[in-house]
Design a protein around this motif. Structure first.
Motif, mmCIF file in Angstrom:
data_model
loop_
_atom_site.group_PDB
_atom_site.id
_atom_site.type_symbol
_atom_site.label_atom_id
_atom_site.label_comp_id
_atom_site.label_asym_id
_atom_site.label_seq_id
_atom_site.Cartn_x
_atom_site.Cartn_y
_atom_site.Cartn_z
ATOM 1 N N TRP A 38 0.860 -1.185 0.000
ATOM 2 C CA TRP A 38 0.000 0.000 0.000
ATOM 3 C C TRP A 38 0.898 1.237 0.000
ATOM 4 C CZ3 TRP A 38 -4.046 1.457 4.366
ATOM 5 C CH2 TRP A 38 -4.710 2.647 3.986
ATOM 6 N N GLN A 81 -5.439 -4.473 -13.966
ATOM 7 C CA GLN A 81 -5.390 -3.415 -12.965
ATOM 8 C C GLN A 81 -6.607 -2.514 -13.077
ATOM 9 O OE1 GLN A 81 -1.745 -1.181 -13.147
ATOM 10 N NE2 GLN A 81 -0.436 -2.974 -12.880
ATOM 11 N N MET A 105 -6.732 5.959 -7.300
ATOM 12 C CA MET A 105 -6.284 4.685 -6.720
ATOM 13 C C MET A 105 -5.988 3.689 -7.845
ATOM 14 S SD MET A 105 -9.128 4.825 -3.722
ATOM 15 C CE MET A 105 -10.042 5.983 -4.740
ATOM 16 N N LEU A 107 -5.243 -0.148 -8.418
ATOM 17 C CA LEU A 107 -5.446 -1.407 -7.700
ATOM 18 C C LEU A 107 -4.973 -2.583 -8.548
ATOM 19 C CD1 LEU A 107 -6.660 -2.849 -5.186
ATOM 20 C CD2 LEU A 107 -8.793 -3.046 -6.498
ATOM 21 N N ILE A 112 -1.920 -1.569 -3.900
ATOM 22 C CA ILE A 112 -2.807 -0.434 -4.107
ATOM 23 C C ILE A 112 -1.974 0.827 -3.917
ATOM 24 C CG2 ILE A 112 -3.610 -0.501 -1.695
ATOM 25 C CD1 ILE A 112 -6.252 0.752 -2.730
ATOM 26 N N THR A 114 -2.462 4.936 -3.669
ATOM 27 C CA THR A 114 -3.416 6.030 -3.520
ATOM 28 C C THR A 114 -2.681 7.349 -3.730
ATOM 29 O OG1 THR A 114 -3.074 6.116 -1.117
ATOM 30 C CG2 THR A 114 -4.862 4.728 -1.928
ATOM 31 N N ALA A 141 -5.884 -5.974 -0.984
ATOM 32 C CA ALA A 141 -5.869 -4.580 -1.411
ATOM 33 C C ALA A 141 -7.258 -4.068 -1.784
ATOM 34 C CB ALA A 141 -4.928 -4.418 -2.612
ATOM 35 N N ASP A 142 -8.152 -4.976 -2.212
ATOM 36 C CA ASP A 142 -9.488 -4.502 -2.585
ATOM 37 C C ASP A 142 -10.262 -4.016 -1.365
ATOM 38 O OD1 ASP A 142 -9.648 -7.031 -1.508
ATOM 39 O OD2 ASP A 142 -10.981 -7.847 -3.047
ATOM 40 N N LEU A 145 -9.183 -0.500 -0.876
ATOM 41 C CA LEU A 145 -9.898 0.365 -1.822
ATOM 42 C C LEU A 145 -11.269 0.740 -1.276
ATOM 43 C CD1 LEU A 145 -10.254 1.707 -4.621
ATOM 44 C CD2 LEU A 145 -11.101 -0.506 -5.451
#
Length: 327
Positions: A38, A81, A105, A107, A112, A114, A141-142, A145
């Motif tokens: 992240w 992605q 973002m 992903l 991820i 940001t 990672a979702d 998000l």
């Protein structure tokens, strides 16, 4: 580089050392199972974004959009992605103006990124809260998000609260007195801000709906329920803003109707008093004419009779106007 945080998480727990952003490509298949990165950036330059892009294989078009702070909310798919753009909003301190920012973002399956542009609400508290909840952070990672989008949408609620306080205060004041020019100008400024909010934030509903319903490669089907929750929050915020816009419009309309009623009451009162005063004026005008042959001119009781007639007619008119509510 304006790196807010760069960490690798394994099974929801952060690694002891921060992740180095060298620009060397990351081979996702080589990462341990249950591991993701992240990266949090704030107002990066084009060169800095290019370095991050090389490390995580980000699409050049997505990088270009992330550096453009005037994008509308959207979801784009680049191979395996996702590129998500969300708009942030917060009230300008001491005013009725909404200040907008942007959070992009990127992903992937194991990362991820940001990117905040012009947003004053940092993700530090959100990151700490997620790191304390390792069970959910381990979902990948979702889930991050979803958490960032939920954090952004929750920022809309204080705006709605502040607008509601202002709208209700204006509405209450308009019941007793027609708004002055300063208040009327403020109402139109607020309505303009609400229209702009709908235009800029409105696509957030379509964005979250797609994340909640569409079959996307890096969104686990079990994570869609989290995005449906964000969708519900977006719809609630938009409904409140639309209701506020209608309230402000109705306030102007209602205040106009009340003012017309007040003016009608005053007009009726003036008409009633004018009718009452017209009686002695007419009688005095007749007897003020320079003629000798006027009835009762030399009669002893003529003067008191005229005054009695005036009092009787005016009293009758006064009683009548009060009975019909004009006085």
């Amino acid at each position: 580089m304006p790196i807010i945080a760069a960490r690798r998480y394994t099974e929801g727990k952060p690694e002891p050392a921060d992740l180095a952003l060298t620009g060397d490509p990351v081979i996702e298949e080589a990462l341990p199972r249950g591991c993701f990165d992240w990266i949090g950036l704030c107002d990066p330059t084009a060169e800095e974004m290019a370095r991050v892009g090389r490390q995580f294989g980000l699409h050049p078009l997505a990088i270009e959009d992330a550096l453009n702070p005037r994008q509308l909310p959207k979801v784009d798919l680049y191979g395996q992605q996702l590129f998500v753009v969300a708009r942030t909003a917060m009230m300008d301190p001491g005013g009725d103006t909404i200040t907008y920012g942007q959070t992009s973002m990127f992903l992937g399956a194991r990362f991820i990124v940001t990117v905040r542009m012009g947003s004053a609400r940092a993700h530090a508290d959100l990151r700490r809260a997620l790191e304390a909840d390792t069970e959910h952070l381990a979902e990948g990672a979702d889930y991050v998000l979803h958490a960032v989008l939920d954090f952004i949408v929750d920022g809309y609620l204080p705006i709605a609260d502040q607008f509601e306080e202002v709208a209700h205060a204006i509405e209450e004041a308009a019941i007793d007195q027609f708004p002055d020019p300063i208040t009327i100008r403020r109402i139109f400024r607020l309505r303009r801000e609400l229209r702009r909010f709908e235009r800029i934030i409105g696509p957030m509903e379509e964005l979250t709906l797609r994340l909640a319903e569409a079959d996307l490669p890096v969104i686990d089907p079990s994570a869609r329920i989290w995005f449906r929750d964000v969708l519900d929050h977006v719809r609630r915020a938009m409904a409140r803003m639309q209701s506020l816009k209608e309230t402000l419009a109705a306030t102007v309309e209602t205040a106009g109707l009340l003012e017309q009623h007040r003016q009608g009451v005053i007009t009726r009162q003036l008409a009633a008093w004018a009718a009452i005063l017209a009686v002695p004026t007419a009688i005095a005008g007749i007897y003020g004419m320079n003629f000798d042959n006027i009835p009762e001119l030399h009669w002893r009781w003529g003067y008191p009779m005229v005054w009695g007639l005036i009092a009787m007619i005016c009293g009758g008119l006064l009683w009548r106007f009060r009975r019909i509510g004009w006085l």
